[in-house]
Enzyme design. Structure first.
Site, PDB file in Angstrom:
ATOM      1  N   HIS A 147      -0.712  -0.999  -0.182  1.00  0.00           N
ATOM      2  CA  HIS A 147      -0.421  -1.435  -1.362  1.00  0.00           C
ATOM      3  C   HIS A 147       1.064  -2.263  -0.877  1.00  0.00           C
ATOM      4  O   HIS A 147       2.101  -1.505  -0.744  1.00  0.00           O
ATOM      5  CB  HIS A 147      -0.217  -0.619  -2.372  1.00  0.00           C
ATOM      6  CG  HIS A 147      -1.867  -0.147  -2.632  1.00  0.00           C
ATOM      7  ND1 HIS A 147      -1.832   1.375  -3.265  1.00  0.00           N
ATOM      8  CD2 HIS A 147      -2.658  -0.584  -2.833  1.00  0.00           C
ATOM      9  CE1 HIS A 147      -3.140   1.412  -3.469  1.00  0.00           C
ATOM     10  NE2 HIS A 147      -3.593   0.285  -3.343  1.00  0.00           N
ATOM     11  N   ALA A 148       1.164  -3.399  -1.305  1.00  0.00           N
ATOM     12  CA  ALA A 148       2.404  -4.173  -0.836  1.00  0.00           C
ATOM     13  C   ALA A 148       3.429  -3.781  -1.351  1.00  0.00           C
ATOM     14  O   ALA A 148       4.604  -3.910  -0.636  1.00  0.00           O
ATOM     15  CB  ALA A 148       2.119  -5.760  -1.086  1.00  0.00           C
ATOM     16  N   ARG A 149       3.771  -3.458  -2.610  1.00  0.00           N
ATOM     17  CA  ARG A 149       5.076  -3.110  -3.220  1.00  0.00           C
ATOM     18  C   ARG A 149       5.634  -1.649  -2.587  1.00  0.00           C
ATOM     19  O   ARG A 149       6.777  -1.460  -2.996  1.00  0.00           O
ATOM     20  CB  ARG A 149       4.790  -3.135  -4.658  1.00  0.00           C
ATOM     21  CG  ARG A 149       3.868  -2.235  -5.216  1.00  0.00           C
ATOM     22  CD  ARG A 149       3.729  -2.419  -6.498  1.00  0.00           C
ATOM     23  NE  ARG A 149       2.590  -1.424  -7.222  1.00  0.00           N
ATOM     24  CZ  ARG A 149       1.942  -1.653  -8.314  1.00  0.00           C
ATOM     25  NH1 ARG A 149       2.140  -2.806  -9.013  1.00  0.00           N
ATOM     26  NH2 ARG A 149       0.950  -0.810  -8.904  1.00  0.00           N
ATOM     27  N   GLU A 150       4.686  -1.071  -2.089  1.00  0.00           N
ATOM     28  CA  GLU A 150       5.247   0.409  -1.599  1.00  0.00           C
ATOM     29  C   GLU A 150       6.027   0.476  -0.474  1.00  0.00           C
ATOM     30  O   GLU A 150       5.536   0.688   0.835  1.00  0.00           O
ATOM     31  CB  GLU A 150       3.893   1.219  -1.435  1.00  0.00           C
ATOM     32  CG  GLU A 150       3.195   1.263  -2.867  1.00  0.00           C
ATOM     33  CD  GLU A 150       2.059   2.212  -2.701  1.00  0.00           C
ATOM     34  OE1 GLU A 150       1.798   2.554  -1.978  1.00  0.00           O
ATOM     35  OE2 GLU A 150       1.490   1.973  -3.794  1.00  0.00           O
ATOM     36  N   ARG A 205       0.630  -5.751  -5.596  1.00  0.00           N
ATOM     37  CA  ARG A 205      -0.163  -4.698  -5.114  1.00  0.00           C
ATOM     38  C   ARG A 205      -1.244  -5.102  -3.866  1.00  0.00           C
ATOM     39  O   ARG A 205      -1.440  -4.368  -2.948  1.00  0.00           O
ATOM     40  CB  ARG A 205      -0.657  -3.661  -6.041  1.00  0.00           C
ATOM     41  CG  ARG A 205      -1.593  -2.800  -5.722  1.00  0.00           C
ATOM     42  CD  ARG A 205      -2.004  -1.843  -7.147  1.00  0.00           C
ATOM     43  NE  ARG A 205      -3.062  -1.147  -6.861  1.00  0.00           N
ATOM     44  CZ  ARG A 205      -2.983   0.168  -6.973  1.00  0.00           C
ATOM     45  NH1 ARG A 205      -1.741   0.848  -6.656  1.00  0.00           N
ATOM     46  NH2 ARG A 205      -4.105   1.037  -6.686  1.00  0.00           N
ATOM     47  N   ASN A 222      -7.316  -0.200  -1.521  1.00  0.00           N
ATOM     48  CA  ASN A 222      -7.747   1.176  -1.367  1.00  0.00           C
ATOM     49  C   ASN A 222      -8.864   1.435  -2.560  1.00  0.00           C
ATOM     50  O   ASN A 222      -9.006   2.548  -3.015  1.00  0.00           O
ATOM     51  CB  ASN A 222      -6.566   1.956  -1.902  1.00  0.00           C
ATOM     52  CG  ASN A 222      -6.713   3.438  -1.236  1.00  0.00           C
ATOM     53  OD1 ASN A 222      -7.459   3.730  -0.539  1.00  0.00           O
ATOM     54  ND2 ASN A 222      -6.334   4.547  -2.005  1.00  0.00           N
ATOM     55  N   ARG A 223      -9.531   0.283  -2.728  1.00  0.00           N
ATOM     56  CA  ARG A 223     -10.612   0.468  -3.652  1.00  0.00           C
ATOM     57  C   ARG A 223     -12.080  -0.158  -3.257  1.00  0.00           C
ATOM     58  O   ARG A 223     -13.005  -0.557  -3.824  1.00  0.00           O
ATOM     59  CB  ARG A 223     -10.390  -0.067  -5.207  1.00  0.00           C
ATOM     60  CG  ARG A 223      -9.157   0.707  -6.112  1.00  0.00           C
ATOM     61  CD  ARG A 223      -9.686   1.923  -6.188  1.00  0.00           C
ATOM     62  NE  ARG A 223      -8.806   2.444  -7.127  1.00  0.00           N
ATOM     63  CZ  ARG A 223      -7.634   2.995  -6.741  1.00  0.00           C
ATOM     64  NH1 ARG A 223      -7.190   3.039  -5.309  1.00  0.00           N
ATOM     65  NH2 ARG A 223      -6.911   3.607  -7.511  1.00  0.00           N
ATOM     66  N   HIS A 275       1.562   6.197   1.254  1.00  0.00           N
ATOM     67  CA  HIS A 275       1.451   5.527  -0.204  1.00  0.00           C
ATOM     68  C   HIS A 275       2.963   5.970  -0.780  1.00  0.00           C
ATOM     69  O   HIS A 275       3.728   6.951  -0.601  1.00  0.00           O
ATOM     70  CB  HIS A 275       0.408   5.596  -0.943  1.00  0.00           C
ATOM     71  CG  HIS A 275      -0.804   5.201  -0.641  1.00  0.00           C
ATOM     72  ND1 HIS A 275      -1.435   4.028  -0.898  1.00  0.00           N
ATOM     73  CD2 HIS A 275      -1.793   5.603   0.360  1.00  0.00           C
ATOM     74  CE1 HIS A 275      -2.602   3.586  -0.342  1.00  0.00           C
ATOM     75  NE2 HIS A 275      -2.916   4.823   0.274  1.00  0.00           N
ATOM     76  N   ALA A 276       3.062   5.356  -1.983  1.00  0.00           N
ATOM     77  CA  ALA A 276       4.230   5.708  -2.843  1.00  0.00           C
ATOM     78  C   ALA A 276       3.921   5.024  -4.353  1.00  0.00           C
ATOM     79  O   ALA A 276       2.998   4.324  -4.489  1.00  0.00           O
ATOM     80  CB  ALA A 276       5.585   5.228  -2.593  1.00  0.00           C
ATOM     81  N   TYR A 277       4.237   6.011  -5.383  1.00  0.00           N
ATOM     82  CA  TYR A 277       5.199   7.044  -5.327  1.00  0.00           C
ATOM     83  C   TYR A 277       4.547   8.310  -6.146  1.00  0.00           C
ATOM     84  O   TYR A 277       3.759   7.992  -7.098  1.00  0.00           O
ATOM     85  CB  TYR A 277       6.555   6.683  -5.827  1.00  0.00           C
ATOM     86  CG  TYR A 277       6.180   6.257  -7.403  1.00  0.00           C
ATOM     87  CD1 TYR A 277       6.580   7.034  -8.445  1.00  0.00           C
ATOM     88  CD2 TYR A 277       6.202   4.952  -7.492  1.00  0.00           C
ATOM     89  CE1 TYR A 277       6.550   6.466  -9.700  1.00  0.00           C
ATOM     90  CE2 TYR A 277       5.971   4.117  -8.613  1.00  0.00           C
ATOM     91  CZ  TYR A 277       6.307   4.905  -9.700  1.00  0.00           C
ATOM     92  OH  TYR A 277       6.230   4.540 -11.273  1.00  0.00           O
ATOM     93  N   TYR A 327      -5.684  11.300  -9.797  1.00  0.00           N
ATOM     94  CA  TYR A 327      -6.644  10.646 -10.690  1.00  0.00           C
ATOM     95  C   TYR A 327      -7.789  10.345 -10.068  1.00  0.00           C
ATOM     96  O   TYR A 327      -8.001  10.479  -8.778  1.00  0.00           O
ATOM     97  CB  TYR A 327      -6.142   9.527 -11.502  1.00  0.00           C
ATOM     98  CG  TYR A 327      -5.501   8.508 -10.570  1.00  0.00           C
ATOM     99  CD1 TYR A 327      -6.326   7.670  -9.625  1.00  0.00           C
ATOM    100  CD2 TYR A 327      -4.408   7.956 -10.864  1.00  0.00           C
ATOM    101  CE1 TYR A 327      -5.586   6.769  -8.783  1.00  0.00           C
ATOM    102  CE2 TYR A 327      -3.613   7.175  -9.943  1.00  0.00           C
ATOM    103  CZ  TYR A 327      -4.382   6.424  -9.016  1.00  0.00           C
ATOM    104  OH  TYR A 327      -3.883   5.435  -8.169  1.00  0.00           O
ATOM    105  N   GLU A 349       1.813  10.590  -1.061  1.00  0.00           N
ATOM    106  CA  GLU A 349       2.544   9.514  -2.085  1.00  0.00           C
ATOM    107  C   GLU A 349       3.897  10.043  -1.906  1.00  0.00           C
ATOM    108  O   GLU A 349       4.376  11.164  -2.313  1.00  0.00           O
ATOM    109  CB  GLU A 349       1.893   9.990  -3.640  1.00  0.00           C
ATOM    110  CG  GLU A 349       0.518   9.694  -3.812  1.00  0.00           C
ATOM    111  CD  GLU A 349       0.379   8.121  -4.022  1.00  0.00           C
ATOM    112  OE1 GLU A 349       1.353   7.488  -3.835  1.00  0.00           O
ATOM    113  OE2 GLU A 349      -0.884   7.662  -4.034  1.00  0.00           O
TER     114      GLU A 349
END
Length: 397
Positions: A147-150, A205, A222-223, A275-277, A327, A349
């Protein structure tokens, strides 16, 4: 009484009473409407007052925080390997240049290759880390930046490579790991999205693939894996952040990594995605509430990892199946890896739990990476010990 005068008098009184009743009824309705309106205003003011006093402003100047992380970097910081600063965030171009330097300066431990190209044509580089031997060794896959923003993800992958190489022959644990295992490190999985998060949208993301029916771009990487694809926890709408894509492995990045892992699945013992967070360590299943066949081994590995992580700075991580700990989500990489015979599949995470969120300050890169390094070393060390597993059960989930 029946006289005409009395009858007219009674009629007049009836008319007056009817008029008075209507007037009172009208006034009563106006009063009710006003009361409701008044109550709505008072409730709204109460809610606003409550929200104002029960919520804190975590970041007062969001733009300033973003500029701190993606602003101008002195060329001195990336002029050579010795001067490369691992305690700042780096752009895609800087990371790829660093990968080339590591490959050139450490030929006995590092081998660089590409597993394919992204949607926008960028190479998907991977570093193979380990003492080169003729015999094929067991392997650990680690990817960051799905995910780009992490941004803390790519920072950790670089930190891991740096620590592994610098401590080889000095740290007995790392020396043993590099002698007996190969590590495949992918610092930036989602190269297009990561670059876009630097140039245009810090909170992007997804990937950057185009959709023919909608103006929205990108798929959640990731989906997009071929395991219970686009079921619960994933969206079929291209504009959503959890969009699963038009079909499984529609994204070149996902397809390339899946192809590589399928080819080497007999040797890859662990899959780790950073990943984060949230400060969690997750393992399968993501898409359902059920216990994996080798639960005891995986649970033990997770426990050892978070214990090692805690030993650095006392930071607590929750751990457990992704579906119950975080989740439910379908089409995830850890479920796919597990389904394809990789017995240990984890998703970290990293810090924090929401105060800074995706804008984790650069001052926290070092402690975050230091503690995560201990956790990953604990997982890898566990692979060298025997734990009763039945690999034949893994494909049937």
């Amino acid at each position: 009484p029946t006289t005409p005068t009395v009858l007219r008098l009674v009629a007049a009184i009836k008319l007056k009473l009817s008029y008075l009743f209507l007037k009172l009824h009208f006034i009563n309705r106006i009063f009710c409407i006003f009361s409701v309106f008044y109550l709505v205003i008072m409730c709204t003011m109460f809610v606003c007052f409550t929200l104002f006093h029960s919520h804190r402003v975590f970041i007062s100047n969001l733009q300033k925080e973003i500029e701190k992380q993606s602003g101008y970097r002195s060329s001195r910081k990336r002029r050579s390997e010795a001067q490369y600063d691992y305690e700042v965030y780096h752009s895609l171009e800087e990371i790829q240049s660093w990968m080339f330097r590591m490959n050139t300066t450490h030929p006995n431990l590092v081998d660089m290759f590409s597993v394919g190209k992204s949607y926008e044509g960028r190479p998907l580089y991977v570093l193979q880390l380990g003492k080169k031997r003729r015999l094929q060794k067991k392997a650990v896959w680690i990817d960051c930046g799905v995910h780009a923003r992490e941004w803390i993800g790519p920072a950790f992958c670089q930190w891991f490579v740096k620590e592994a190489i610098s401590s080889y022959q000095y740290d007995s644990v790392m020396t043993r790991l590099l002698n007996q295992l190969n590590f495949y490190i992918m610092p930036v999985f989602n190269v297009d999205g990561y670059r876009f998060s630097w140039t245009t949208d810090r909170f992007w993301r997804k990937t950057r693939s185009k959709n023919h029916k909608f103006h929205c771009r990108g798929v959640d990487a990731n989906r997009n894996w071929k395991v219970k694809w686009c079921d619960e926890g994933a969206s079929s709408h291209p504009c959503d952040d959890t969009y699963c894509g038009p079909f499984p492995e529609s994204e070149p990045e996902v397809k390339a990594v899946a192809k590589f892992l399928r080819k080497h699945k007999k040797r890859v013992e662990a899959y780790i995605s950073i990943h984060a967070y949230a400060q969690m360590l997750l393992y399968p299943y993501s898409y359902k509430y059920a216990t994996i066949p080798n639960f005891n081994c995986v649970e033990s590995a997770a426990h050892n990892a978070v214990t090692a992580l805690y030993s650095a700075y006392g930071v607590r991580y929750r751990y457990g199946p992704a579906s119950t700990t975080l989740y439910v989500s379908s089409g995830s990489s850890i479920d796919w890896a597990y389904r394809n015979g990789i017995p240990y599949a984890f998703a970290f995470e990293l810090r924090d739990t929401g105060y800074f969120g995706f804008l984790l300050p650069e001052s926290l890169i070092k402690p975050t990476c230091t503690e995560t390094m201990r956790a990953v070393k604990a997982i890898a060390s566990g692979l060298l010990k025997k734990c009763k597993t039945d690999r034949e059960k893994f494909p049937y989930i």
